[in-house]
Each structure stands twice: as structure tokens, then as C-alpha cells.
Enzyme design. Structure first.
Site, mmCIF file in Angstrom:
data_model
loop_
_atom_site.group_PDB
_atom_site.id
_atom_site.type_symbol
_atom_site.label_atom_id
_atom_site.label_comp_id
_atom_site.label_asym_id
_atom_site.label_seq_id
_atom_site.Cartn_x
_atom_site.Cartn_y
_atom_site.Cartn_z
ATOM 1 C CG ASP A 116 16.310 27.232 27.933
ATOM 2 O OD1 ASP A 116 16.680 26.533 28.889
ATOM 3 O OD2 ASP A 116 17.090 27.852 27.206
ATOM 4 C CB CYS A 167 16.179 20.629 28.478
ATOM 5 S SG CYS A 167 17.025 20.717 30.062
ATOM 6 C CE LYS A 216 20.847 27.408 27.671
ATOM 7 N NZ LYS A 216 19.526 27.032 27.135
ATOM 8 C CB CYS A 267 11.595 22.103 21.852
ATOM 9 S SG CYS A 267 11.085 22.828 23.432
ATOM 10 C CD GLU A 301 16.865 30.260 24.846
ATOM 11 O OE1 GLU A 301 17.750 29.446 24.555
ATOM 12 O OE2 GLU A 301 15.656 29.987 24.832
ATOM 13 C CB SER A 311 14.412 30.401 21.738
ATOM 14 O OG SER A 311 13.954 29.126 21.362
#
Length: 563
Positions: free
Chosen positions: A84, A125, A127, A197, A447, A473
């Protein structure tokens, strides 16, 4: 519970007529002893396009080590992933949510085709995490999801930073509020290594939620991606999957209505990502558990925010790990009666039993007592009204503005909106509307972090609102309503909006309305025609043709008897 540990794999490997299958496996190093043991699939999403999943081949080796030590034979396989963060703001971002279905489908296909007795899914990540859970739920074999871990925070000008600050810096640089030198220095320092993240964005939100759902061992998601404890926990995960295979414990034995409400509570208590609404609805559909969008508002309303995490708070996932992690959060919520402690986890122990093992770092300020919350109610609210009859999702963690009325600035794509923001065309009080970005219209429900972060970077985060049939997001902050349903491509009321229409957000009243009568909306929609699909072939076209409303989790499903 089924305790035949080779019930599935003996079909493919046992008997004279299965000699060809065994011969093919001998070619790559499996001997007869290996093939006489339970076969455990080790799925992962390693890919060289992002840091989020970059450590997963290493972690897969650790899981396999644990499986072998416990008497099983692991077979590793991998699937795709879309970043993303890397694709944000481009046409490529449309593939992200679609990848959730592709990843789930591919893990399911390999699991069914090769008849694994158990499966461990290593994810990273955004998904990949719900996709692994969806696949396990479909296969319903003993197994669980293991999170690859969060990235360490970067350091910039003496403070911790994440990718969130880089997105917001784009707007700050465009408006002249940040120098080119600082902009480049932040870019270079924000992401110091492998891992997902670092804030309570979608990856960490879903990693936490799966622990409270019962599809990940409690505490397994806490160690950061490059912490040696992550490798150790993966070895233990390999041993654990063999234990639950011996007991025959399957996802269908764990997933209940109460476990889903526990997962929602964990998201609400940590100010987690609005994407959890989509993903938990999708997993519930796979499990056959009744869950709808209003349940998120109900559970969130009774759950205080007690974790001070970015994007609304001060800390990142590494800090939460150091403070006491998911078990400490679990103990807080169990003791307060905010989650059902009797629900099972993959160890066979209950959430309450796992939470009893919690420890707390002295003086930590990341996970607060329930009696001293950051906010009395949780971070998610569901609004309905004449702009969102099926509902939309707003995250209220980290800010206090609960009402907004302003003129609509309407854009039919993210690119159009971003161009206006970068050109300084959005003013205080405006309501930015981005439509035709929903599951079908996008397709893929992009997003809008680029737009929302640019608004924050320009100093408009506290004076502008935004609504979209796309997504946000987990790093988004500000008064933003996403997942507006029905979407514009399904002739939803959002398609009737025009520049200058007065739009009102009323968080306490749980409404999102435009100052138009039902007749005026219908009159505007009367000449509406469905847009020509953006893609006519391939995976994007198939997804657009099959995807459900975001209020149902944006899942793909076969056509009914009427087509």
C-alpha cells in the site's frame, strides 16, 4: 475434534497408487520418512517490493525448524503481496485490496490441492494478514497466522518517525512549510529496515486483532521484525502447530460471535485502522458468523481508547512491545469485562489465561489503565444518513472535532483531488468528496492517504473534512469518512453530490448528510448511468464484477441464481 493427524495427507501420499506423487517429492529431497509424517504447509508472502514482508523467508525457516523438531514435515510455499505504501496515490494502489482475495484464494488452492494436514501463514503487510485468516477459515485445518513484525521507527531531528510523517511531509513541502533539505533527510531516515509500518496502522491493527480473534497466538505479533525474539517465536510456532494438530483444534472451534467482538474491541481500544472493519467483516463471512457494520459502532462505543499509538497518539508498535504488548492490553480489557476472556486462542488456552502471563514495564505510558483512558469511547464510529444509507466508517482517535458542516468540493478520482490539494485549491471549512473509488468503481477501493496526509501537511487537518467511497490508510488522521456505501458506481447518493452542496458530519448523532431532500437526490440520480468499467479483462474486471459492498466487507462471491 479430529485427531487423525494425517487424515488429509495420507490421501495424497499413502498406498501403491500414490507412488508417482512420492517419486516427484523424492526429486526435491523428501524421503519416505518425511512423507509418512503429518504434512504442514508453511505459507508466506515474501516479496522484494517492500520492507513489510522482506524477512519472511528467514522466518519460514524458523517455523519449519519447529515443525521438524515436533515430528512434522513442513512444505513451504509463497504467494503475492502488494505494498500500500509504495503504490499509494497511483493506479497501482487499486490492486491492493484485490490482492487480499488473490492471496486468500492462492493459499486456499495450495492447501486444498496438496492436502496439508495443517497450515501456518506468515504475513506482514496490510492485505496479507486478513487474507491468511480468510484462507485458514476456508480450509478449516489446524493452523494459525504469524505476523512478521513491525519495522523499527526511524529517527529524524531527535524524534521517532514513521512512513506517516513522510506522507504528511509531501503536503508540508508543497506548501513551503518544510525545506527541501529536511524533506530529503526525512525520506532517508523514516524506514530503517524490514518490517511493516510501525504505527497502529492497518498491519499492526490486524496483527493485534487476529490475536484477540483467536487466529494468532497471543503475544506472537509483538516482537519487531528484526528482533531475535521473532525468530524464537517462529520456532515455537512450528512446535505449536503440531500440538494443535494432535488435538485437532481448527478455526471453526475457535471463531465465534464473541471472538469477533473481542477483535473489534482490540481495534477500538488502540485507535486502530478503519480497514479492520472491511477485513473483520470479510473473515466473518468466510466463517459464517453473523457480523455487520453496526456491530463495530456498538462495540467501539463501550470500549475506551487506552493505547497511546500513532497516528493519533505518540507511540509505535515497538514501544507497545516494550511496554508489555498484546497480553498486557488483553489483561486490561479482560479485567474490565470489555472482552470475553473465555474465548479460545491457538494454544487451546483462553484469552484470560494468556493474559494472566502479562507483564508491564515500569513507568510505561503506552498502555494506560482502563480507568484513565485517552478517550472514553473507542476509535471507530459508523455514520449513516442520506449520503451513506448503508453506512460509512470514521476514526475518531487522536482528535476532538466531532462536527463539521461545509461546502462540498467534488472529485471523481483521487488524482483530481490530489491535484487540487497540491495546487492550494482546498480551503478551510471545505468538505473534500472523492468518489468512484469504491470496491467496484475503482476498482479496488484505493486508500486516500496521499490526499489526507497532504491536507494535514498543509495545515488543513483540523479545518477540512473528507468523505469517500474509497478507503483510508491506518495512518490517516483528521475528520475523514471512508467506505461510504452504497458507492458511486452502485448509484449511491454520493454520486448525486455537486460542488457547493452543504455536507454535515455529526459524530455524536452518528449521521452524514447533505442538505438535500430525498426527492432532490433522486432527481439528480435519475439521468445517472453506470460508468464504463475501467478494466474490461483480467483480474481487475473479474473483481469489479463480483465484489460486494464495502458494508459487507468488499468480498468477492459467485453470482447467484439470477446472475
Amino acid at each position: 475434534m479430529d485427531t487423525d493427524t494425517r487424515r488429509r495427507s495420507r490421501t495424497i501420499f499413502e498406498g501403491r497408487d500414490r507412488a508417482p506423487a512420492r517419486a516427484m517429492l523424492h526429486a526435491i529431497g523428501f524421503d519416505d520418512e518425511d512423507l509418512s509424517k503429518p504434512i504442514v504447509g508453511v505459507a508466506h508472502t515474501w516479496i522484494e517490493t517492500m520492507p513489510c514482508n522482506f524477512n519472511q523467508r528467514r522466518l519460514a525457516e524458523r517455523v519449519k525448524e519447529g515443525i521438524r523438531a515436533a515430528g512434522g514435515t513442513p512444505m513451504e510455499f509463497n504467494t503475492v503481496a502488494i505494498s500500500d505504501g509504495v503504490t499509494m496515490g497511483t493506479e497501482g494502489m487499486k490492486t491492493s485490496l484485490i490482492s487480499r482475495e488473490v492471496i486468500a484464494d492462492s493459499i486456499e488452492l495450495v492447501g486444498r490441492g496438496h492436502m496439508f494436514d495443517a497450515v501456518v501463514c506468515i504475513v506482514g503487510c496490510d492485505k496479507t494478514i486478513p487474507a491468511g485468516a480468510m484462507a485458514l477459515t476456508r480450509l478449516d485445518v489446524p493452523g494459525f497466522v504469524i505476523y512478521g513484525g513491525a519495522i523499527a521507527p526511524g529517527r529524524f531531528q531527535g524524534r521517532d518517525v514513521t512512513i506517516q510523517e513522510v506522507f504528511e511531509a509531501v503536503g508540508a513541502r508543497a506548501s513551503g512549510r518544510m525545506s527541501e533539505e529536511d524533506f530529503n533527510a526525512l525520506e532517508e531516515s523514516a524506514c530503517p529496515g524490514a518490517g511493516a509500518c510501525g504505527g497502529q496502522f492497518t498491519a499492526n491493527t490486524m496483527a493485534l486483532a487476529l490475536q484477540f480473534l483467536g487466529l494468532s497466538p497471543m503475544g506472537s505479533a509483538d516482537p519487531p521484525a528484526n528482533d531475535p525474539r521473532k525468530d524464537e517465536s517462529c520456532v515455537e510456532a512450528g512446535k505449536l502447530v503440531m500440538q494443535i494438530l494432535d488435538r485437532g483444534l481448527r478455526p471453526s472451534d475457535i471463531l465465534t460471535r464473541e471472538s469477533f467482538e473481542n477483535a473489534i474491541a482490540s481495534v477500538a481500544a488502540t485507535g486502530g485502522s478503519t480497514n479492520a472493519v472491511l477485513h473483520l467483516l470479510a473473515i466473518a463471512r468466510e466463517a459464517g458468523i453473523p457480523l455487520d457494520i453496526d456491530d463495530f459502532d456498538r462495540v467501539s462505543d463501550r470500549t475506551p481508547i487506552i493505547a497511546d499509538l500513532k497516528p493519533g497518539g505518540r507511540y509505535v508498535a515497538v514501544d507497545m512491545d516494550r511496554a508489555g504488548g498484546s497480553k498486557l492490553l488483553g489483561r486490561r480489557l479482560v479485567d474490565a469485562g470489555l472482552v470475553d476472556g473465555d474465548q479460545l486462542t491457538p494454544t487451546g488456552r483462553t484469552i484470560a489465561e494468556e493474559a494472566e502471563d502479562a507483564w508491564e514495564a515500569e513507568g510505561q505510558e503506552v498502555i494506560l489503565p482502563v480507568e484513565q483512558p485517552l478517550r472514553e469511547t473507542g476509535g471507530l464510529v459508523i455514520l449513516k444518513g442520506n449520503l451513506a444509507p448503508e453506512g460509512c466508517v470514521v476514526k475518531v482517535a487522536g482528535y476532538t472535532r466531532l462536527e463539521h458542516t461545509g461546502p462540498a468540493r467534488v472529485f471523481d478520482s483521487e488524482e483530481e483531488a490530489m491535484e487540487a490539494v497540491q495546487a492550494g485549491g482546498i480551503g478551510e471549512g471545505d468538505v473534500v468528496v472523492i468518489r468512484y473509488e469504491g470496491p467496484k468503481g475503482g476498482p479496488g477501493m484505493r486508500e486516500m492517504l496521499g490526499v489526507t496526509a497532504a491536507l494535514v501537511g498543509q495545515g488543513l487537518g483540523e479545518s477540512v473534512a473528507l468523505l469517500t467511497d474509497g478507503r483510508f490508510s491506518g495512518a490517516t488522521r483528521g475528520l475523514m469518512a471512508g467506505h461510504v456505501a452504497p458507492e458511486a458506481a452502485h448509484r449511491g447518493p454520493i454520486a448525486a453530490l455537486r460542488d457547493g452542496d452543504t455536507v454535515t458530519f455529526d459524530i455524536p448523532g452518528r449521521t452524514l448528510n447533505v442538505d438535500l431532500s430525498d426527492k432532490e437526490i433522486e432527481d439528480r440520480l435519475r439521468p445517472w448511468t453506470e460508468p464504463v468499467p475501467r478494466y474490461s479483462t483480467g483480474v481487475m474486471a473479474k473483481y469489479a464484477a463480483q465484489v460486494s459492498s464495502s458494508s459487507e466487507g468488499a468480498v468477492t462471491r459467485p453470482a447467484g441464481p439470477d446472475g
